[in-house]
Every structure is written in C-alpha cells, then in structure tokens.
Design a protein around this motif. Structure first.
Motif, PDB file in Angstrom:
ATOM      1  N   GLY A  10      75.852  24.578  41.686  1.00  5.03           N
ATOM      2  CA  GLY A  10      76.245  25.480  40.601  1.00  5.03           C
ATOM      3  C   GLY A  10      76.759  24.642  39.441  1.00  5.03           C
ATOM      4  N   ARG A  15      82.084  26.230  38.236  1.00  2.00           N
ATOM      5  CA  ARG A  15      81.296  26.248  39.469  1.00  2.00           C
ATOM      6  C   ARG A  15      81.521  24.914  40.186  1.00  2.00           C
ATOM      7  NH1 ARG A  15      77.393  28.683  35.777  1.00  2.00           N
ATOM      8  NH2 ARG A  15      77.357  30.951  36.134  1.00  2.00           N
ATOM      9  N   GLU A  58      70.945  31.632  34.097  1.00  8.14           N
ATOM     10  CA  GLU A  58      70.895  32.136  35.472  1.00  8.14           C
ATOM     11  C   GLU A  58      70.690  31.031  36.501  1.00  8.14           C
ATOM     12  OE1 GLU A  58      71.244  35.289  36.875  1.00  8.14           O
ATOM     13  OE2 GLU A  58      72.134  35.708  34.925  1.00  8.14           O
ATOM     14  N   ILE A 108      82.777  29.031  32.650  1.00  9.32           N
ATOM     15  CA  ILE A 108      82.424  29.445  34.006  1.00  9.32           C
ATOM     16  C   ILE A 108      82.513  28.226  34.916  1.00  9.32           C
ATOM     17  CG2 ILE A 108      80.730  30.621  35.446  1.00  9.32           C
ATOM     18  CD1 ILE A 108      81.776  32.286  33.085  1.00  9.32           C
ATOM     19  N   THR A 132      78.959  24.112  36.087  1.00  6.79           N
ATOM     20  CA  THR A 132      80.047  24.596  35.237  1.00  6.79           C
ATOM     21  C   THR A 132      79.559  24.623  33.787  1.00  6.79           C
ATOM     22  OG1 THR A 132      81.834  23.871  36.683  1.00  6.79           O
ATOM     23  CG2 THR A 132      82.330  24.007  34.325  1.00  6.79           C
ATOM     24  N   ASP A 137      75.325  28.992  29.342  1.00  3.18           N
ATOM     25  CA  ASP A 137      75.192  29.332  30.753  1.00  3.18           C
ATOM     26  C   ASP A 137      73.872  30.068  30.947  1.00  3.18           C
ATOM     27  OD1 ASP A 137      75.975  29.487  33.415  1.00  3.18           O
ATOM     28  OD2 ASP A 137      76.855  31.478  33.142  1.00  3.18           O
ATOM     29  N   ARG A 173      73.691  29.118  38.335  1.00  2.00           N
ATOM     30  CA  ARG A 173      74.421  29.636  39.496  1.00  2.00           C
ATOM     31  C   ARG A 173      73.566  29.610  40.761  1.00  2.00           C
ATOM     32  NH1 ARG A 173      73.263  34.945  40.825  1.00  2.00           N
ATOM     33  NH2 ARG A 173      71.973  36.089  39.319  1.00  2.00           N
TER      34      ARG A 173
END
Length: 345
Positions: free
Chosen positions: A295, A338, A287, A336, A297, A285, A290
């Motif tokens: 976004g 998204r 910056e 994460i 995932t 992941d 996001r």
C-alpha cells in the motif's frame, strides 16, 4: 455560525447566487435555472424566492444582459487524461451537467501549439467559460478570451497575472506534511522526483519538500531532487539516478503518482522491496496504491470538491458577469497512511 448570522453577513456584503443557494438549501445550479426562467420544482422555487427576499439579493440586470447568447457549453482544457485529470473530467462533467450545461473537452498533450489550437476551437464554439490546467506559453491568447468576457478558471496549475479565478489545492502544505512524516520516521536522506518546473504545482510541491528539510535542520543536497516531468519514464529514470548515488536516499517522495509508478517499476526490476529496502510516498492517491502489497502512502487531492467549487464559481460568474473575479480558492488535501514507509532504527 447560525443561518441568521449567515443571512445578515450576506446582506451586508451584497448577497451572491451562492449565498442564495445556501440559504435556500438547494444547489447553485437550481438557483441559476430559476434566475434564467427555467422550470424547477415548486418547493425549490418557493425556498429560493424566500432566500432572495430575506437576503435582499439583486441580480445585476445590466451585467446579465451582456451575454444573452449563452451556449451553455463550458470548455475544459487538459494536458492529459491521466488518473487525476480523468477523475477531474468525470466529476466536473457531472457537476456542470447538474446546472443544465455541457462540458466540451480538449486534450493538448503538453504541446503549446495544440493549446493555441484548442483556445481557437473554444472561441469558435463560443463556450460560456473555460476551465483549464494553466500553461504560461499561451498567456496572451488566454488574456484575449478574458478581454472578450469569457470567464477563465484555473485548476492544478496557475498562470500569474491573468484576471481569472483559481481553484487550487494546498500543494506546499501537503508536501511539507508528507515529507515531515518521513522525517519523523528517522529518514534524513529523502529523495524527490519533481515535476516540470514550469508548472506552479511542481514549484509548490518542491517548496514544501525543502521547507520540511530546512525546518528539521537537514542538509539540502541538490543531488536528491531529480526531475521526472510527471511521467512514468521520468520517474523511472529519476529513481535510477537517485539509487545510483554513492549514498542513496532511504526514502523517496514522488510529486505525482505517474512518477511513483516509475519508481516502483525500477524497484521491481532491481529487486528492491517497499518499504523493507526503500520507503516511498506519493502526491496523488490512486486506486492501485491501496491494492499493492504494501500500500502506498499518498497525498489525496479532493477531486470532487475541486469540481464542485469550480462549478459554483462558474454559475456565479455567468449569472453576474460583473461580479468579483481573480479569486483564489485553496483546498486542503488528506494524507493517506499505508504501508510503504518504515521507521529507521
């Protein structure tokens, strides 16, 4: 588990410097400074002395005397300063600095000759220990360092058969989880952009992908796994091959963020939108994921925890060189979620 139980367990298995730090509620580096006669705060000294007494901690004086010429420099050998390794450098440098040591860094760019040069450089600088992303091409040179009492800690990629410690993430488990997320959304043709098969992380992430397909009864189509070698251009070209198949995938799993960015580059140039036209997930992941409209995932590696765990092991190994080694610590990753995936109808 209670503090009393912790202390009882530590006594039974011979307390380590990490046990002392936990019992004293201080950093491992603080205990190391105390043991090496350096000045620390009075309150910390009293807590450490109490913990040492309660745990029956015995420093191996013979082992500690093996190396009295410590340089307080730790070698850090990395293949590249991409997002992941740059973050590792930042966190590890900070963590090591808190123990009174400095990090000496060398980047080899994936060239075995430069790796060999780096190992010679570290030996000449008499580093106290070496942290490295494993590369099998220099097995014997690394083994020689181990023979000369230089502790080695591998992260990210392993080299089998060496008497070294290892701090790794659960690559296979995390890849399995993120691919099953795609399967749960109805995707049955899932492409994968793979790393260099010479790297253990690439093998483990591919294995996680294959495990998910097998468990869900989906066919294993070799055309759906394309090697991208961790880099942007590799991800771009691998995505191009996947999307030019007679039946292209509806989702793609990139084994690292560089290849995911390559996939996004190809999508943009060819008018495909994520996730409307294609779903995309990534291992690692960053910056920018996001900040993109959808976004991305992604699997988030616990970089700070990796660095702190490496530092704890370093301090323990240097405080007691005769202690246990060849240990593997596995850390979990987070997924994460998204907006880069969509459910197929």
């Amino acid at each position: 588990m209670s503090e009393t139980t912790d202390r009882t367990t530590a006594k039974r298995r011979s307390a380590t410097i990490i046990d002392v730090a936990k019992a004293a509620n201080v950093a491992v580096g603080t205990v190391s400074r105390y043991l090496n006669g350096q000045i620390i705060r009075r309150s910390n000294r009293e807590q450490i002395e109490t913990a040492i007494h309660d745990l029956g901690y015995r420093r191996n004086a013979a082992a500690a005397s093996i190396r009295t010429d410590l340089t307080h420099m730790i070698g850090f050998l990395v293949p590249t300063f991409d997002e992941f390794h740059a973050r590792m450098l930042e966190h590890l440098a900070r963590s090591v600095r808190q123990t009174g040591r400095a990090l000496l860094t060398y980047c080899h760019g994936g060239d075995p000759r430069i790796v060999a040069e780096a190992l010679d450089f570290f030996a000449a600088q008499r580093v106290d220990a070496l942290v490295m992303d494993g590369t099998a091409e220099v097995y014997h040179r690394v083994d020689d360092l181990i023979t000369h009492d230089v502790p080695i800690i591998f992260y990210n990629n392993d080299v089998k058969g060496l008497a070294a410690d290892r701090v790794m993430v659960e690559n296979q488990k995390a890849s399995y989880r993120i691919v099953t997320h795609l399967i749960d959304l109805g995707h049955q043709r899932i492409g994968m952009l793979t790393g260099n098969p010479a790297n253990s992380s690439a093998v483990e992430r591919l294995t996680g992908y294959e495990q998910a397909l097998i468990e869900y009864g989906l066919p294993m189509d070799p055309a759906l796994t394309v090697r991208g070698n961790w880099v942007y251009e590799g991800g771009y070209q691998a995505t191009k091959r996947l999307m030019q198949l007679e039946t292209p995938p509806t989702a793609i799993f990139a084994a690292n963020y560089n290849m995911a960015m390559g996939a996004l580059g190809w999508f943009k140039e060819n008018g495909l939108r994520v996730p409307t036209d294609i779903s995309l997930v990534s291992f690692d992941d960053v910056e920018i994921f996001r900040l993109l409209d959808a976004g991305i995932t992604a699997v988030a590696q616990p970089v700070a925890k990796i660095a702190d765990t490496i530092t704890d092991i370093l301090v323990e190994r240097l405080a007691d060189p005769s202690g246990s080694h060849n240990r593997t610590t596995l850390l979990e990753c987070d997924i994460i979620l998204r907006g880069s995936t969509r459910r197929l109808t």
